[in-house]
Design an enzyme around this catalytic site. Structure first.
Site, PDB file in Angstrom:
ATOM      1  N   PRO A 126      34.514  32.585  38.436  1.00 17.31           N
ATOM      2  CA  PRO A 126      35.623  31.636  38.384  1.00 17.31           C
ATOM      3  C   PRO A 126      35.940  31.008  39.755  1.00 17.31           C
ATOM      4  O   PRO A 126      35.740  31.631  40.785  1.00 17.31           O
ATOM      5  CB  PRO A 126      36.800  32.487  37.907  1.00 17.31           C
ATOM      6  CG  PRO A 126      36.200  33.718  37.322  1.00 17.31           C
ATOM      7  CD  PRO A 126      34.948  33.954  38.126  1.00 17.31           C
ATOM      8  N   GLU A 127      36.444  29.763  39.711  1.00 17.80           N
ATOM      9  CA  GLU A 127      36.837  29.042  40.904  1.00 17.80           C
ATOM     10  C   GLU A 127      38.369  28.928  40.940  1.00 17.80           C
ATOM     11  O   GLU A 127      39.064  29.563  40.155  1.00 17.80           O
ATOM     12  CB  GLU A 127      36.161  27.675  40.927  1.00 17.80           C
ATOM     13  CG  GLU A 127      34.636  27.776  40.873  1.00 17.80           C
ATOM     14  CD  GLU A 127      33.943  26.429  40.870  1.00 17.80           C
ATOM     15  OE1 GLU A 127      34.516  25.446  41.387  1.00 17.80           O
ATOM     16  OE2 GLU A 127      32.808  26.350  40.337  1.00 17.80           O
TER      17      GLU A 127
END
Length: 290
Positions: A2-3
């Site tokens: 995830p970012e």
């Protein structure tokens, strides 16, 4: 992955309740179970287990891609890396029977009121720290892209200090914190900048446009609870609105040219050859496009 938007979505759910769970804030850590000790970066397991015991959760925050869970006397820092996730869930079912841990649960934090916080990480790249001073872990991170103190002028100055290709530079967490492969491709497409353009060739107008594009795609990603493109991250819908990322061979939403894909800095990169021309420095020293 995830970012920043996916991490921010998780943080907001832990702050306010969401994803089917109540808020984490106000609960007390009764203990932890290290199901894979290498997920713990620091301190040593015995010290970690002793120090978190009976610590209340005071606040939850984000810095870059890090999740910060502020306790009474220390801070838990969690980096999800490639495949991590956090679940706040009941420890028992409706009959009172204990719910077994899920596959790939690496660390389980036991909480008051019959809840637990599970750090799940199939690929085992994620890490957990317990630190008296979070800066000991966070030192070296670049500015937050959504922080208003990062002005277009300052962003241009930072870009001008380097002679690096834009894509690898934007992925460098010491340059700017929180961007990953997805949102970098999306921002560069929105800004009309080629991922191989040397950063020092950007004009002040280019830099302002790029910073605005970064903020636009991050804010839209947060609004849509992030992007869910595989089994790693749950519940987002931004993947349905990608401009470039993962759309190799499909028409550019701006001009219809097929989106190109190439490996840059060992990362799969997607861009429009027509809308994102490569800027190069001619022999005379002034920038141009080719």
């Amino acid at each position: 992955m995830p970012e920043l938007p996916e991490v921010e979505t998780i943080v907001r759910a832990l702050q306010n309740g969401g994803r089917g769970s109540p808020p984490l804030i106000g609960r007390v850590l009764q203990g932890a179970e290290l199901r894979w000790q290498r997920s713990l970066a620091a301190p040593q397991p015995d010290a970690f287990l002793e120090k978190i015991r009976l610590q209340p959760v005071k606040a939850v925050a984000r810095r870059g891609k890090f999740i910060l869970i502020h306790l009474n006397q220390a801070t838990l820092l969690i980096h999800l890396r490639m495949s991590g996730d956090l679940r706040l869930e009941p420890a028992a079912d409706e009959t009172g029977s204990p719910v077994p841990p899920a596959a790939h649960d690496r660390v389980i934090f036991h909480l008051t009121d019959g809840w637990r916080l599970a750090f799940n990480d199939p690929r085992k790249f994620g890490r957990v720290w317990l630190a008296d001073d979070p800066q000991a872990v966070l030192n070296g991170l670049g500015p937050e892209p959504l922080d208003e103190s990062l002005t277009a002028e300052e962003f241009h100055r930072r870009l001008s200090r380097f002679q690096r290709q834009l894509k690898p530079l934007l992925l460098d967490q010491s340059f700017i914190a929180g961007l990953g492969n997805i949102y970098t491709d999306e921002a560069l497409h929105l800004a009309g900048l080629h991922p191989l353009t040397p950063s020092h060739l950007l004009s002040s107008e280019d830099a302002a446009r790029l910073l605005n594009a970064i903020r636009t795609v991050l804010q839209e990603g947060i609004r849509r609870n992030g992007a869910s493109i595989d089994w790693v991250y749950r519940g987002g819908s931004f993947q349905n609105h990608f401009r470039a990322y993962g759309r190799s061979g499909q028409p550019c939403p701006e001009c219809g040219t097929p989106i190109a894909r190439r490996i840059i800095g060992q990362r799969s990169t997607h861009f429009c050859p027509a809308c994102q021309p490569l800027k190069v420095a001619p022999a005379g020293g002034n920038s141009s496009t080719s």
